[in-house]
Design a protein around this motif. Structure first.
Motif, mmCIF file in Angstrom:
data_model
loop_
_atom_site.group_PDB
_atom_site.id
_atom_site.type_symbol
_atom_site.label_atom_id
_atom_site.label_comp_id
_atom_site.label_asym_id
_atom_site.label_seq_id
_atom_site.Cartn_x
_atom_site.Cartn_y
_atom_site.Cartn_z
ATOM 1 N N MET A 1 11.052 3.073 -0.767
ATOM 2 C CA MET A 1 10.486 3.551 0.485
ATOM 3 C C MET A 1 9.106 4.163 0.290
ATOM 4 O O MET A 1 8.318 4.255 1.237
ATOM 5 C CB MET A 1 11.423 4.582 1.126
ATOM 6 C CG MET A 1 12.779 3.988 1.518
ATOM 7 S SD MET A 1 13.899 5.183 2.258
ATOM 8 C CE MET A 1 13.044 5.530 3.802
ATOM 9 N N ALA A 2 8.785 4.563 -0.922
ATOM 10 C CA ALA A 2 7.475 5.156 -1.189
ATOM 11 C C ALA A 2 6.376 4.105 -1.342
ATOM 12 O O ALA A 2 5.189 4.451 -1.364
ATOM 13 C CB ALA A 2 7.548 6.021 -2.449
ATOM 14 N N GLN A 3 6.764 2.814 -1.422
ATOM 15 C CA GLN A 3 5.775 1.758 -1.584
ATOM 16 C C GLN A 3 4.996 1.557 -0.285
ATOM 17 O O GLN A 3 5.535 1.678 0.814
ATOM 18 C CB GLN A 3 6.468 0.443 -1.970
ATOM 19 C CG GLN A 3 7.281 0.510 -3.250
ATOM 20 C CD GLN A 3 6.417 0.810 -4.461
ATOM 21 O OE1 GLN A 3 5.308 0.264 -4.605
ATOM 22 N NE2 GLN A 3 6.909 1.672 -5.333
ATOM 23 N N SER A 4 3.725 1.220 -0.416
ATOM 24 C CA SER A 4 2.858 1.082 0.760
ATOM 25 C C SER A 4 3.256 -0.113 1.630
ATOM 26 O O SER A 4 2.979 -0.133 2.832
ATOM 27 C CB SER A 4 1.394 0.930 0.323
ATOM 28 O OG SER A 4 1.258 -0.211 -0.534
ATOM 29 N N ASP A 5 3.886 -1.119 1.023
ATOM 30 C CA ASP A 5 4.270 -2.313 1.782
ATOM 31 C C ASP A 5 5.764 -2.334 2.055
ATOM 32 O O ASP A 5 6.358 -3.398 2.187
ATOM 33 C CB ASP A 5 3.858 -3.577 1.027
ATOM 34 C CG ASP A 5 4.495 -3.658 -0.367
ATOM 35 O OD1 ASP A 5 5.122 -2.658 -0.791
ATOM 36 O OD2 ASP A 5 4.372 -4.713 -1.016
ATOM 37 N N ILE B 1 13.398 -3.662 7.587
ATOM 38 C CA ILE B 1 12.517 -4.766 7.981
ATOM 39 C C ILE B 1 11.302 -4.732 7.069
ATOM 40 O O ILE B 1 10.591 -3.719 7.009
ATOM 41 C CB ILE B 1 12.070 -4.626 9.453
ATOM 42 C CG1 ILE B 1 13.268 -4.432 10.386
ATOM 43 C CG2 ILE B 1 11.231 -5.823 9.869
ATOM 44 C CD1 ILE B 1 14.169 -5.628 10.485
ATOM 45 N N ASN B 2 11.050 -5.823 6.342
ATOM 46 C CA ASN B 2 9.929 -5.802 5.396
ATOM 47 C C ASN B 2 8.599 -6.035 6.100
ATOM 48 O O ASN B 2 8.525 -6.178 7.330
ATOM 49 C CB ASN B 2 10.151 -6.809 4.265
ATOM 50 C CG ASN B 2 10.117 -8.255 4.744
ATOM 51 O OD1 ASN B 2 9.655 -8.560 5.849
ATOM 52 N ND2 ASN B 2 10.597 -9.172 3.919
ATOM 53 N N LYS B 3 7.546 -6.126 5.326
ATOM 54 C CA LYS B 3 6.198 -6.229 5.903
ATOM 55 C C LYS B 3 5.982 -7.540 6.653
ATOM 56 O O LYS B 3 5.063 -7.646 7.462
ATOM 57 C CB LYS B 3 5.145 -6.076 4.809
ATOM 58 C CG LYS B 3 5.176 -7.166 3.748
ATOM 59 C CD LYS B 3 4.072 -6.949 2.715
ATOM 60 C CE LYS B 3 4.084 -8.054 1.650
ATOM 61 N NZ LYS B 3 2.988 -7.861 0.678
#
Length: 1233
Positions: free
Chosen positions: A1063-1067, A1087-1089
């Motif tokens: 969850m800390a990832q920018s994408d 829901i992904n990017k």
């Protein structure tokens, strides 16, 4: 392949194949007005659905050059479908037409320029494809000329009147001998050598290398009374050769093969001992009837049983029909009296004959039980053998023409045998032979095939049964376990022609020389709506073109083994005489409540291989109360007893299967292994004769724990008990119960349980990883040691005696054993239970213990130090809810505790106490039962077998991207394996992917070896051969956790990472959560990017439709009714309720993925003239080749609405809803009101 030349000199290379549905449009374009006048009005789709044989001729560009359709009854109304023989015999008494040797042309179309040559090529192909065929009739109105094309192959033989109106029709005939004649067979002469040697050399040069250049001439010269050489010739030139010999080692054959169906290939003798003494025989005939077509296979060692047989410790069980049934005796050189005598000798369909003959020759030297009875034959041998056989490929279809002549050379012999290596491709000749069943002690590395003299009889007649046939049928089936059920149904047919419930019933008999040699009983299939909605029957038929009464349900089928090669003809005649177009045969997993009720007492025996298994359809779990009147009908939504469905139809009656005799041995009944076997079994055009599974507990799915949803172990949702019932792998796969203890790569065999041998040509290792018995560190807790001060024992193997109250649960059998031990020792009432481990199975086991009545205060959950930063649940909300539930139940949880000793270092059997060390102070627990769920590893016996076989092992079995080990004949898949270090991808293994998908991909890789219809595999480019494959199927786990929480987690394949890190990832994308863990309504979607559903987590107090939610994975959020916008606008407060709304039922439908592919194809390929496709426009926008004055999405939306795309997409969606309305009645479409 043939070359056609038009009158103008143009040349076309053409190929013949079976007609396919995509040919229909081109066939229509070839239909002329003359065609309709000649053949009458017809619906091309309907005609192809009912055709026994449809042939398409196409060129190298896949352009249709010609097509012809053939059925087994006349096209015009000149005779009834079931009674045309007498009408046509009256035309010309010299034309001995029968249903066996006759077909009728119902359609012929061709490109005008090549029509004559196309017609001749198709006719030749038909005669080649159907060896029994001798006559093709064409019926046209008497005033119609055939035209220049058809008149070249047909000649008129007379006229017949129409049954319905006053008009005559001309009957034209085409004879085999003008196009693909029978071969002339004679004794071989030395001068045939030069013609035959090129044929031999095309197949093999070994004989020439071993015996010299003139070995064939020497063989021909060496003929005597015991050795003969014969040739077949065309136009005076030898095109085939057969060498036969009457010297046969009968003693060896009796030791290696069960030849009881053929009376041991010996003349009956008064001193023959054929059966066990009566006092030694086991069971009675009809006191126990089989419930389903596991009756299609008989075990060589034991009487037939209704349950799938799985013998203990490696004894082979024959729950399969994967071999071939038995055959028959005949020769047209014998008199009718002699034929009748031979048939009478074998007129009983023996129990061993019908069930045992299907057995596959997978096994070599399996341990023989001393108590097993072997018949003793004292009569003279009555078999001769084929030593050498070869025929030119052009004439291979006429191989059986040899048999009449070679039987005439041995008038005192009734059987012909041939032995072949298992990997020999099945050729035309042995398709008429029966593969003999090997004994477990068989030492021969070859398959034995048997053909009987009576098998050459062509006078077989199929007709409706009559009362006078009852004695003959009784004699035929008297030794069958299901004879009583069959005879009761026959009596019911003779009495009322209907079942007691009013369903029409039909019985058919096969008769040869006034002897009943076969019986079949069918009834109308009354549950056809259920079959259509629950099975992929539309893979084989266009359902709407079959009337309800044309669907038949096959109940009984028994055929004298000497006529086994007429099984397809028998089925074809059942369809013709019964006015049916389809037959269905269900295989039930077991009898209902242990009783063999009539609806489940089917008997099919050896005909199962002529059916195709039908894949079950994934079903929507409907919210019936919420849908109300919009719910599907009860015929669709009901849940009767699950069964595997087999099917045949008119189109399949003359379509051969490709036989695969390769011995494929699968070790391990893991999800990977089951998925692999499932994929092979459901290849309907292939017939695998030698599929074998080696497993410690046989096939899974026995429901040992009943239908209770709570289980000791979590589920990966690859297969459920229902799935196993719907597959019925036991009908196609031989099962060896035991453990693999060694592999001999040179001899190509596996040693099972240290004594038994199973030979293989391809070995598939899918054993996976298992929980192991934990190895205590031995630390003395009286010295107050901590974890830091004790040695790490994780990698050590426990070698002592396993305590009787220690359980490592790896299978349903292990769970059942633990449950039985608990009940026998009253564990639910008293005593501590220790659950050791930190996997999800520890939580599901604790919940199962609580459910069984074990007090929470008596359960101690001991978690060793984690080996990874990723927990088994990997969700703080879920973990906190489960921890609270454990506290509420009184379960004590110990963290970071390492097992030190059992019973303070004394004898551990049984365990009375267990000691543990922690980072602080050690502790001891009293113990009545110990469950171990430590880190999974490869079983030691498996590791030792792999290591001793010199297979590369580096922590796991090393494979390449094509599943190969360092032995080309051995493949492996699943958690047992890792990729070779040369891929530099140690973090990725098969454990990261869906086991079901891995098994499917493994089967796909193997099918390239066996399936000639597949495109050849191309080698990957040099820069890509070091990349590992990335599979896309969801990784799933679920179960019932403490607190009665129903848990499900669906995620894409990935390297395990803590959720907080993700969850800390920018994408990362977007997280949608409704409900709370406290209320048991938690539902989380990630829901992904790219706006795709990447993971789903559910935690609920009430059960939910897991199979529905699995279908949400990978969907775009807009497909989910603009999920993100609705959530942001706070219009969604409960995802559980949201996904029970009627709009989303189509998403859960099994064919929704096909709709998506169709719509994508429209977007990608359809385009208006002079304009790029929508997909090309999107690419141009991405590459900045277009300058837009509006947003790209708005531009594409406008193009979509203003062009051809919108009506095409709408039409496709409406067609989808209309065609699947029985599953999706909650949707409306134009014209529904």
């Amino acid at each position: 392949m043939s070359v056609l030349t038009s009158p103008r000199g143009k040349v076309e290379v053409v190929h013949c194949r079976r007609t396919e549905s995509q040919d229909i449009h081109c066939i229509r374009s070839l239909i002329r007005k003359f065609t309709q006048k000649l053949f009458g009005k017809f619906n091309i789709i309907y005609l192809l659905e009912k055709a026994n044989l449809a042939i398409t001729l196409h060129n190298d560009k896949e352009e249709i050059m010609a097509q012809a359709t053939f059925l087994d009854y006349p096209n015009w109304d000149v005779a009834k479908q079931d009674d045309w023989v007498s009408v046509f015999r009256e035309l010309d008494s010299e034309i001995p037409c029968t249903p066996l040797n006759t077909l009728f042309m119902h359609l012929f179309v061709a490109v005008d320029e090549y029509s004559i040559d196309c017609c001749k090529e198709i006719i030749r192909t038909v005669f080649k494809a159907v060896p029994e065929l001798h006559f093709i009739f064409l019926i046209v109105p008497y005033y119609m000329s055939l035209g220049s094309t058809l008149s070249t192959v047909f000649e008129q033989v007379g006229n017949v009147p129409c049954l319905t109106f006053k008009e005559d029709f001309a009957v034209h005939i085409c004879h085999r001998h003008n196009h693909y004649p029978q071969l002339h067979v004679r004794k071989a002469r030395v001068e045939d050598h030069d013609n035959l040697m090129p044929i031999f050399m095309r197949h093999d040069t070994i004989l020439k290398e071993m015996y010299g250049e003139y070995f064939l001439a020497e063989l021909i010269e060496a003929q005597d009374e015991e050795n003969h050489a014969v040739v077949s010739e065309v136009d005076g030139e030898a095109v085939g050769f057969m060498s036969v010999c009457s010297r046969v080692n009968m003693q060896l054959l009796h030791e290696c093969f069960d030849l009881r169906p053929f009376h041991g290939l010996c003349v009956p003798h008064p001193d023959d001992i054929l059966d066990l003494p009566k006092e030694s025989s086991v069971g009675s005939q009809d006191t126990e009837l089989s419930s389903s077509s596991q009756d299609s296979q008989q075990i060589v060692k034991e009487p037939y049983s209704p349950e799938p047989r799985e013998s203990i410790q490696g004894k082979v069980t024959e729950d399969a029909t994967s071999g071939e049934p038995p055959l028959a005796i005949h020769s047209e050189n014998t008199s009718d009296v002699e034929d009748l005598e031979i048939i009478s000798q074998l007129s009983t369909v023996d129990e061993q004959t019908q069930y045992l003959v299907s057995r596959s020759s997978t096994y070599g030297s399996l341990h023989e039980e001393p108590s097993y009875f072997r018949p003793s034959y004292n009569g003279a041998p009555t078999a001769f053998c084929i030593q050498l056989f070869c025929i030119d490929e052009k004439h291979g279809a006429r191989s059986l023409d040899f048999m009449n002549f070679v039987f005439s050379l041995f008038p005192d012999k009734n059987f012909c045998i041939i032995s072949l290596p298992p990997l020999t491709p099945e050729f035309n000749l042995i398709q008429n032979f029966v593969k003999a069943v090997p004994f477990d002690s068989c030492t021969l590395q070859q398959d034995l095939y048997v053909f009987s003299r009576a098998g050459l009889l062509k006078s077989i007649e199929i007709r409706l049964a009559a009362l006078r046939d009852t004695p003959g049928v009784e004699n035929l089936v008297r030794t069958l376990l299901l004879s009583r059920s069959l005879l009761e149904d026959l009596a019911q047919y003779n009495e009322a022609r209907r079942d007691p419930d009013g369903t029409p019933l039909q019985a058919f008999v096969a008769e040869v020389a006034e002897e009943i040699v076969g019986i079949a009983v069918i009834r109308n299939e009354m549950d056809i709506e259920y079959i259509r909605s629950h099975y992929n029957i539309e893979d084989f038929i266009y359902f709407s073109h079959h009337q309800r009464e044309e669907h038949g349900h096959l109940y009984h089928f028994a055929l004298n083994p000497i006529f086994r090669h007429y099984t397809k003809f028998f089925l074809k005649e059942i369809l013709r005489l019964g006015y049916k177009s389809c037959l269905y045969y269900p295989i039930y997993p077991q009898s209902r409540e242990g009783k063999f009720q009539k609806p489940y007492a089917h008997s099919l025996t050896s005909a199962l291989h002529y059916f195709v298994p039908v894949r079950p359809r994934r079903q929507i779990v409907y919210p019936l109360e919420k849908l109300g009147i919009n719910a599907p009908s009860k015929a669709v939504s009901k849940e009767p007893l699950n069964y595997a469905l087999n099917h045949t139809n008119r189109k399949l009656t003359l379509e051969p299967k490709i036989t695969v005799n390769a011995r494929i041995v699968v070790v391990g009944a893991s999800s990977v292994g089951i998925s692999f076997l499932e994929t092979l079994v459901f290849c309907s055009h292939l017939k695998f004769n030698s599929l074998t599974l080696i497993s410690a507990h046989g096939l899974p799915g026995k429901k040992l724990l009943g239908s209770e949803p709570r289980k000791f172990l979590a589920s990966d949702h690859c297969f459920t008990d229902k799935d196993y019932a719907l597959m019925s792998l036991c009908s196609w796969v031989n099962v060896v119960v035991g453990r693999m203890t060694a592999i001999d790569r040179v001899a190509k065999h596996v040693v099972v349980s240290q004594e038994d041998i199973v030979h293989y040509d391809h070995l598939i290792l899918c054993t996976g990883q298992q929980y192991q018995v934990p190895c205590p560190t031995g630390a003395d807790i009286s010295q107050h040691l901590t974890n830091r001060e004790v040695p790490n024992s994780n990698k050590l193997r426990y070698t002592g005696k396993v305590p009787c109250n220690l359980f490592t649960l790896n299978s349903e059998e292990d769970c059942f054993k633990a449950l039985t031990w608990m009940r026998d020792n009253s564990i639910t009432e008293e005593g501590n239970v220790i659950v050791y481990g930190n996997t999800i199975d520890t939580y599901t086991t604790v919940e199962m213990l609580l459910h069984l009545g074990v007090k929470g205060t008596c359960i101690h959950m001991v978690q060793p130090p984690p080996s990874s930063t990723v927990t088994c649940l990997n969700n703080y909300s879920v973990e906190s809810a489960v921890a609270e539930a454990l506290r509420a139940a009184g379960v004590t949880v110990h963290v970071e505790a390492i097992l030190a000793q059992w019973n303070d270092g004394h004898s551990p059997d049984p365990i009375h106490s267990a000691s543990f060390t922690t980072p602080t102070k050690p502790f001891r627990l009293q113990c009545s039962m110990f469950f171990s769920f430590g880190e999974k590893n490869v079983d030691y016996e498996t590791f030792k077998a792999l290591n001793d076989a010199c297979l590369v092992y580096d922590g796991r079995l090393v494979i390449d991207t094509n599943f190969h080990t360092n032995d080309i004949a051995i493949r492996a898949a699943g958690p047992l394996t890792k990729f070779s270090s040369r891929y530099y991808s140690n973090e990725w293994t098969h454990s990261n992917f869906s086991s079901k998908e891995i098994g499917f991909q493994l089967a796909a890789a193997m099918l390239n070896l066996f399936d000639p219809t597949l495109e050849p595999v191309t080698e990957p480019p040099a820069d890509l051969d070091r990349l590992i494959p990335m599979y896309k199927g969801a990784k799933i786990k679920g179960g019932i956790l403490p607190g009665s929480y129903h848990y499900l987690h669906i995620a894409k394949p990935a390297i395990p990472t803590p959720l907080e890190v993700q969850m800390a990832q920018s994408d990362f994308g977007l997280e949608i959560v409704t409900g709370s863990v406290e209320n048991g309504t938690y539902f989380r979607i990630h829901i992904n990017k790219y706006r795709l559903v990447e993971s789903i987590t559910c935690l609920s107090k009430v059960p939910f439709p897991t199979s529905n939610y699995i279908r949400l994975f990978g969907q775009h959020e807009q497909v989910l009714n603009n999920l993100c916008i609705r959530y942001e606008n706070q219009k969604i407060t409960d995802l559980y309720s949201y996904f029970t709304e009627s709009w989303c039922m189509a998403l859960f439908h099994d064919r929704f993925i096909d709709l998506r592919k169709e719509l994508r194809q429209i977007i990608a390929s359809k385009k208006e003239e002079a304009l790029p496709s929508l997909e090309e426009l999107a690419r141009q926008i991405e590459d900045e080749e277009l300058e837009l004055s509006e947003k790209p999405q708005q531009y594409l939306q406008r193009v979509f609405e203003d062009s051809i795309y919108k009506p095409l997409v709408e039409r496709s969606i409406l067609d989808y809803l209309h065609y699947n309305h029985y599953h999706l009645p909650m949707y409306a479409w134009p014209g529904i009101v």
